[in-house]
Design an enzyme around this catalytic site. Structure first.
Site, PDB file in Angstrom:
ATOM      1  N   ASP A  46       0.964  -1.197   0.111  1.00  0.00           N
ATOM      2  CA  ASP A  46       0.103  -0.022   0.125  1.00  0.00           C
ATOM      3  C   ASP A  46       0.887   0.909  -0.049  1.00  0.00           C
ATOM      4  OD1 ASP A  46      -2.399   1.631   0.599  1.00  0.00           O
ATOM      5  OD2 ASP A  46      -1.729   1.821   2.600  1.00  0.00           O
ATOM      6  N   ASP A  64       0.025   5.037   0.715  1.00  0.00           N
ATOM      7  CA  ASP A  64      -0.631   6.073   1.884  1.00  0.00           C
ATOM      8  C   ASP A  64      -0.343   5.507   3.043  1.00  0.00           C
ATOM      9  OD1 ASP A  64      -0.801   8.395   0.087  1.00  0.00           O
ATOM     10  OD2 ASP A  64      -2.873   7.707  -0.550  1.00  0.00           O
TER      11      ASP A  64
HETATM   12  P1  B16 Z   1      -6.656  10.029  -3.936  1.00  0.00           P
HETATM   13  P2  B16 Z   1      -3.821   3.965  -0.171  1.00  0.00           P
HETATM   14  C1  B16 Z   1      -5.708   5.743  -0.329  1.00  0.00           C
HETATM   15  O1  B16 Z   1      -4.526   5.535  -0.693  1.00  0.00           O
HETATM   16  C2  B16 Z   1      -5.907   6.748   0.725  1.00  0.00           C
HETATM   17  O2  B16 Z   1      -5.610   5.714   2.034  1.00  0.00           O
HETATM   18  C3  B16 Z   1      -7.305   6.923   1.067  1.00  0.00           C
HETATM   19  O3  B16 Z   1      -7.295   7.879   2.196  1.00  0.00           O
HETATM   20  C4  B16 Z   1      -7.721   7.999  -0.237  1.00  0.00           C
HETATM   21  O4  B16 Z   1      -8.885   8.579  -0.012  1.00  0.00           O
HETATM   22  C5  B16 Z   1      -7.343   7.027  -1.359  1.00  0.00           C
HETATM   23  O5  B16 Z   1      -6.086   6.603  -1.288  1.00  0.00           O
HETATM   24  C6  B16 Z   1      -7.789   8.032  -2.624  1.00  0.00           C
HETATM   25  O6  B16 Z   1      -6.871   8.947  -2.768  1.00  0.00           O
HETATM   26  O7  B16 Z   1      -7.532  11.105  -3.317  1.00  0.00           O
HETATM   27  O8  B16 Z   1      -5.229  10.512  -3.723  1.00  0.00           O
HETATM   28  O9  B16 Z   1      -6.964   9.500  -5.102  1.00  0.00           O
HETATM   29  O10 B16 Z   1      -3.702   3.954   1.233  1.00  0.00           O
HETATM   30  O11 B16 Z   1      -4.455   2.769  -0.814  1.00  0.00           O
HETATM   31  O12 B16 Z   1      -2.436   4.154  -0.835  1.00  0.00           O
HETATM   32 MG    MG Z   2      -3.105   3.030   3.157  1.00  0.00          MG
END
Ligand code: B16
Ligand code: MG
Length: 231
Positions: A16, A18
């Site tokens: 993953d 974030d």
């Molecule tokens: P974006 P991951 C996710 O990333 C985040 O955890 C989540 O909080 C966020 O809403 C989602 O990506 C979408 O992100 O707005 O930048 O497209 O943890 O799956 O790497």
């Molecule tokens: Mg994450």
């Protein structure tokens, strides 16, 4: 009873992004908080934890639930999601390779030296920008992110795509996640799971770790034999 089984070809790790590779989860929090404060909607760490791994629009639905804005038209919701994303991207623009912790970098390099196949499995549409900012564009063997999926975590799609891009079977993948939704997605994909941060408190993963470097030990052990519990 404990039984030991051969771990076969389990030599691929899907990370993953974030909250695992880099702490952009803090930036998501700040951007949602700014939007919520402007609207006068309650937002705290507990609500924020529900947004981990969830797509931007689904996150907005959670932020607005039980508020006066929960039933606004889709176009207005899209504008609010856009507003949050602009704040988030301003924070991302200031990132540099120094935002990648030395422990993460050292571990990723060590896994690569040991011949591990590695991919990103992220719900974020900003994943390519983040990878470029922290100096990891081109480092991973594959990137599966919010730009190539229809359903976000807990749907297994993002991880199944990552395995497909790597050219490996789902059963040969280990997923590293900080979100309960991500652990569920990986389990539904038939993959092993390593939880850190918020997901480590959920207790649903095969392994829970406190620090990123522990992934190396898990992968070294996994390549020999994998202990499983049987009844
Ligand atoms: P974006 P991951 C996710 O990333 C985040 O955890 C989540 O909080 C966020 O809403 C989602 O990506 C979408 O992100 O707005 O930048 O497209 O943890 O799956 O790497
Ligand atoms: Mg994450």
């Amino acid at each position: 009873m404990q039984k030991e089984i051969e771990s076969g070809n389990m030599n691929a790790v899907i990370f993953d992004l974030d909250g695992v590779i880099v702490h952009t989860d803090e930036y998501h929090y700040r951007a949602w908080k700014k939007l919520a404060d402007r609207l006068g909607v309650c937002f705290d760490e507990r609500i924020n934890n529900r947004l981990r791994g969830v797509s931007r629009l689904e996150s907005l639905e959670i932020v607005l639930e039980n508020s006066a804005f929960s039933d606004i038209p889709d176009a207005e919701k899209a504008a609010l999601a856009d507003e949050k994303n602009k704040t988030y991207q301003t924070l991302l623009q200031a990132m540099t390779p120094d935002d990648l912790s030395p422990e993460v970098l050292k571990t990723l390099r060590a896994l690569k030296e040991r011949g591990c196949r590695m991919a990103i499995g992220s719900s974020s549409r900003n994943a390519p920008l983040i990878l470029e900012k922290i100096g990891l564009a081109g480092f991973f063997d594959a990137v599966s992110d919010g730009n190539n999926i229809t359903n976000s975590k807990p749907d297994p799609e993002v991880f199944l795509k990552a395995a497909e891009y790597l050219g490996v079977s789902a059963k040969d993948c280990v997923v590293v996640e900080d979100a309960d939704a991500g652990i569920e997605a990986a389990r539904r994909a038939g993959m092993k799971t390593i939880a850190m941060g918020d997901a480590a408190r959920g207790g649903q993963a095969d392994w829970s770790i406190q620090s990123f470097g522990e992934i190396l030990t898990i992968m070294e052990n996994i390549k020999r034999v994998m202990p499983i519990l049987t009844e």
